[in-house]
Design a protein around this motif. Structure first.
Motif, short mmCIF file in Angstrom:
data_model
loop_
_atom_site.label_atom_id
_atom_site.label_comp_id
_atom_site.label_asym_id
_atom_site.label_seq_id
_atom_site.Cartn_x
_atom_site.Cartn_y
_atom_site.Cartn_z
N ASN A 441 -53.22 68.30 122.33
CA ASN A 441 -52.62 67.08 122.88
C ASN A 441 -53.56 65.87 122.68
N ILE A 442 -54.86 66.09 122.88
CA ILE A 442 -55.83 65.00 122.70
C ILE A 442 -55.88 64.57 121.24
N VAL A 443 -55.91 65.56 120.31
CA VAL A 443 -55.95 65.25 118.87
C VAL A 443 -54.70 64.48 118.47
N ASN A 444 -53.54 64.96 118.92
CA ASN A 444 -52.28 64.28 118.58
C ASN A 444 -52.24 62.86 119.13
N ASN A 445 -52.78 62.68 120.33
CA ASN A 445 -52.83 61.34 120.93
C ASN A 445 -53.71 60.41 120.10
N ALA A 446 -54.83 60.95 119.60
CA ALA A 446 -55.73 60.14 118.77
C ALA A 446 -55.08 59.77 117.45
N MET A 450 -54.19 55.95 116.00
CA MET A 450 -54.64 55.40 114.72
C MET A 450 -53.49 55.15 113.77
N GLU A 451 -52.25 55.43 114.25
CA GLU A 451 -51.04 55.22 113.46
C GLU A 451 -51.11 55.99 112.14
N GLY A 452 -51.67 57.21 112.22
CA GLY A 452 -51.66 58.11 111.07
C GLY A 452 -52.74 57.89 110.04
N LYS A 453 -53.68 57.00 110.28
CA LYS A 453 -54.77 56.81 109.32
C LYS A 453 -56.03 56.34 110.06
N GLY A 454 -57.18 56.87 109.61
CA GLY A 454 -58.45 56.53 110.25
C GLY A 454 -59.38 57.72 110.28
N GLN A 467 -73.55 71.71 131.27
CA GLN A 467 -72.12 71.63 130.98
C GLN A 467 -71.93 71.71 129.45
N SER A 468 -70.71 72.08 129.07
CA SER A 468 -70.33 71.96 127.66
C SER A 468 -69.45 70.72 127.53
N GLU A 469 -69.52 70.09 126.37
CA GLU A 469 -68.80 68.82 126.20
C GLU A 469 -68.13 68.79 124.84
N VAL A 470 -66.88 68.34 124.84
CA VAL A 470 -66.15 68.09 123.60
C VAL A 470 -65.66 66.65 123.66
N ALA A 471 -66.07 65.84 122.65
CA ALA A 471 -65.69 64.43 122.62
C ALA A 471 -64.83 64.17 121.39
N PHE A 472 -63.69 63.47 121.59
CA PHE A 472 -62.76 63.12 120.52
C PHE A 472 -62.78 61.60 120.37
N ALA A 473 -63.41 61.08 119.30
CA ALA A 473 -63.55 59.64 119.10
C ALA A 473 -62.69 59.20 117.93
N ASP A 474 -61.75 58.29 118.18
CA ASP A 474 -60.88 57.80 117.10
C ASP A 474 -61.26 56.38 116.71
N THR A 475 -60.66 55.88 115.66
CA THR A 475 -60.94 54.51 115.16
C THR A 475 -59.71 53.63 115.31
N GLY A 476 -58.92 53.92 116.35
CA GLY A 476 -57.73 53.11 116.59
C GLY A 476 -58.07 51.76 117.21
N LEU A 477 -57.06 51.13 117.80
CA LEU A 477 -57.25 49.80 118.40
C LEU A 477 -57.96 49.85 119.75
N GLY A 478 -58.09 51.03 120.31
CA GLY A 478 -58.74 51.15 121.61
C GLY A 478 -57.76 51.01 122.75
N GLY A 526 -61.69 51.46 118.94
CA GLY A 526 -61.28 52.83 119.15
C GLY A 526 -61.50 53.31 120.57
N ALA A 527 -61.18 54.62 120.77
CA ALA A 527 -61.32 55.24 122.09
C ALA A 527 -61.95 56.61 121.93
N THR A 528 -62.59 57.07 123.02
CA THR A 528 -63.20 58.40 123.04
C THR A 528 -62.73 59.13 124.28
N ILE A 529 -62.15 60.32 124.07
CA ILE A 529 -61.77 61.17 125.19
C ILE A 529 -62.84 62.25 125.30
N ILE A 530 -63.46 62.35 126.50
CA ILE A 530 -64.57 63.28 126.70
C ILE A 530 -64.16 64.32 127.73
N THR A 531 -64.27 65.59 127.33
CA THR A 531 -64.00 66.69 128.27
C THR A 531 -65.30 67.45 128.50
N GLN A 532 -65.48 67.91 129.74
CA GLN A 532 -66.66 68.72 130.08
C GLN A 532 -66.19 69.95 130.83
#
Length: 535
Positions: A441-446, A450-454, A467-478, A526-532
């Motif tokens: 869901n996070i990947v699809n949101n990213a 980015m409107e399909g490119k980035g 803790q363990s951490e997974v961060a998803f950083a995209d290059t969209g408009l933020g 862009g935006a970054t979604i961080i899960t721990q």
């Protein structure tokens, strides 16, 4: 030789001699008269001096009682007795203490020259006065005292002033020495002129007061402290006004309030010294610092508590919304699924029967099937969101789960995925299926952002706090700042075709694993979604 037998020349010579002698006698008489006049003037000046001087001048006889032989008018004023009364009384009658008369006579008998002594006299009206008595003994050839010539001065007021001054000085010294403040006096060169015992002990040296007075401030303090102190002294002497400032001692790291006040010379009225009063405020400073620290901690606590309350309120609203959605989805899912199934089967049937229809018809049939699929997915999402099962935990490699979620997501070819994964496994306890759903869901949101490119950068790491951490950083408009706190709410979406369930489901799944999820973004970058998740 008789005059008749003398020659003319002899007579002339004798006449000349007589005239010479006569002239000498006249000159001698003139000098005598001048001397008498000078003596008269001197006597008049002396009498005037005796009459006008404010000091009592007298001549008296020696002996246990003594008698006045001469007194000036000031003697009458000082004693209160008239000239006649003074001549008729004994000198000893003026003494308050007879033993003082005896001491004076013994001292004068042994004295060579003048002698001065303070005596206690009684005036005619009974008033006691203190006089300074200076006299000299006049002796004959055998050394016997013929009489005393003396001067007395009424010093009663001066003695009272001295006593008051001593008492004042005593009180001042008692005050200065009893205070816990450091008090000291320095000249314009920062040389110590005075200090109380408190300041002496503050210097921390085993020195006597006499070993410090006369030495400079710089001999007991650092160059930096001395330079600052000298500037303050110069400022006070220039302005002629007091000043105060806070000072920290390098010697013992204590804090003081120093008050510097200018001191005038009593004779020249020039500013020549500065009094320094140094009050120890260390405990107050520590209390202020403690209060400041407590205030800051209290602010942090209030801020934290406010955030917790706000988060709790938001969580309550979210849960209420989920509860409403649960009731809603439970009651209408069946009602919606049957019509949707009918529409889907009908569209399928029409597509088969109208396989020879034009492209426009085929396109509309495909749109019907696609919309039915989306509607069904929304219903499934509603049910997933409101009827989420508890995760079935197993030992998993977080890297493998993340890689699987990326692989199974519909990532367009124009989206470059960068995987920053450590070489070593990151093992956690989690439900593989639920975690995959959350990450997908996070990947699809990213991808949608980015409107399909980035570029999508996915980073897996261990944090320093276990803790363990997974961060998803995209290059969209933020994400706009006002929306950062809303993106995890159900049905919230800024995308035209978005429904607003993807990140909501991800949040529920991550929190069921006792983890956290947050969003960070800078508009346009862009935006970054961080899960721990706990290790």
């Amino acid at each position: 030789m008789k005059d008749e037998h003398k020659t003319k020349e002899q007579l002339i010579n004798e006449l000349v001699e007589l005239r010479r002698r006569s002239t000498e006698l006249e000159k001698s008489e003139t000098k005598r008269k001048r001397a008498e006049k000078a003596l008269q003037r001197s006597e008049e000046k002396y009498r005037s001096l005796l009459s006008n001087v404010k000091l009592g001048i007298f001549r008296s006889t020696p002996g246990p009682t003594g008698r006045f032989l001469e007194v000036n008018p000031a003697m009458e004023e000082i004693t209160g007795y008239s000239r006649k009364e003074l001549f008729s009384m004994n000198v000893s009658d003026l003494y308050m203490r007879p033993e003082e008369r005896e001491a004076v006579l013994e001292e004068m008998a042994a004295a060579v020259g003048k002698a001065t002594k303070e005596l206690n006299f009684r005036k005619k009206d009974g008033t006691e006065i203190v006089i300074s008595d200076t006299k000299v003994a006049v002796r004959d050839n055998t050394g016997k005292i013929l009489y005393f010539d003396g001067i007395i001065e009424d010093i009663t007021e001066r003695k009272r002033a001295e006593k008051a001054l001593r008492e004042s000085e005593g009180k001042y010294r008692s005050l200065v020495e009893s205070t816990k403040d450091s008090i000291y006096l320095v000249d314009r060169n920062c040389k110590y002129l005075f200090m109380n015992n408190e300041h002496l002990s503050r210097l921390g040296l085993d020195l006597q007061m006499s070993q410090v007075i006369g030495r400079t401030y710089g001999e007991f303090h650092s160059p930096e402290e001395t330079e600052e102190f000298a500037k303050k002294i110069k400022e006070v002497l220039k302005a002629g006004k007091s000043l105060w400032y806070e000072y920290r001692s390098e010697r013992d790291n204590r804090y003081f309030i120093r008050t510097l006040s200018p001191v005038k010379d009593s004779k020249t009225r020039m500013l020549t010294a500065v009094t320094v009063i140094s009050k120890d405020i260390t405990e107050r400073k520590r209390a202020e610092e403690a209060l400041k620290g407590y205030s800051e901690r209290l602010e942090e606590m209030v801020e934290q508590r406010t955030k917790e309350v706000k988060d709790a309120q938001e969580e309550l609203v979210r849960k209420e919304r989920l509860a409403i959605l649960g009731e809603f989805s439970g009651s209408i899912s069946h009602e919606l699924r049957n019509p949707l199934a009918t529409i889907d089967s009908s569209a399928y049937y029409l597509k088969i029967r109208l396989k020879d229809a034009d492209e426009k018809v085929q396109k509309h049939l495909d749109r019907i099937k696609s919309s039915v699929g989306k509607s069904t997915a929304i219903i499934e999402s509603l049910l997933s969101l409101t009827r989420m099962k508890e995760p079935r935990l197993e030992r998993l490699d977080l890297i493998a789960v993340t890689s699987e979620a990326i692989t199974t997501s519909k990532v367009p070819a124009r989206v470059n995925v960068i995987q920053n994964f450590p070489e070593q496994e990151v093992l956690i306890h989690a439900d593989r299926q639920q975690l995959c759903v959350a990450f997908k869901n996070i990947v699809n949101n990213a991808v949608e952002a980015m409107e399909g490119k980035g570029t999508l950068t996915v980073t897996v790491r261990r944090t320093t706090d276990g803790q363990s951490e997974v961060a998803f950083a995209d290059t969209g408009l933020g994400i706009a700042p006002e929306n950062l706190g809303k993106i995890f709410q159900p049905l919230f979406s800024t995308k035209p075709r978005g429904v607003g369930f993807g990140l909501s489901i991800a949040k529920v799944l991550i929190e069921k694993h006792h983890g956290t999820i947050e969003a960070k973004s800078e508009r346009g970058k862009g935006a970054t979604i961080i899960t721990q998740l706990p290790l």
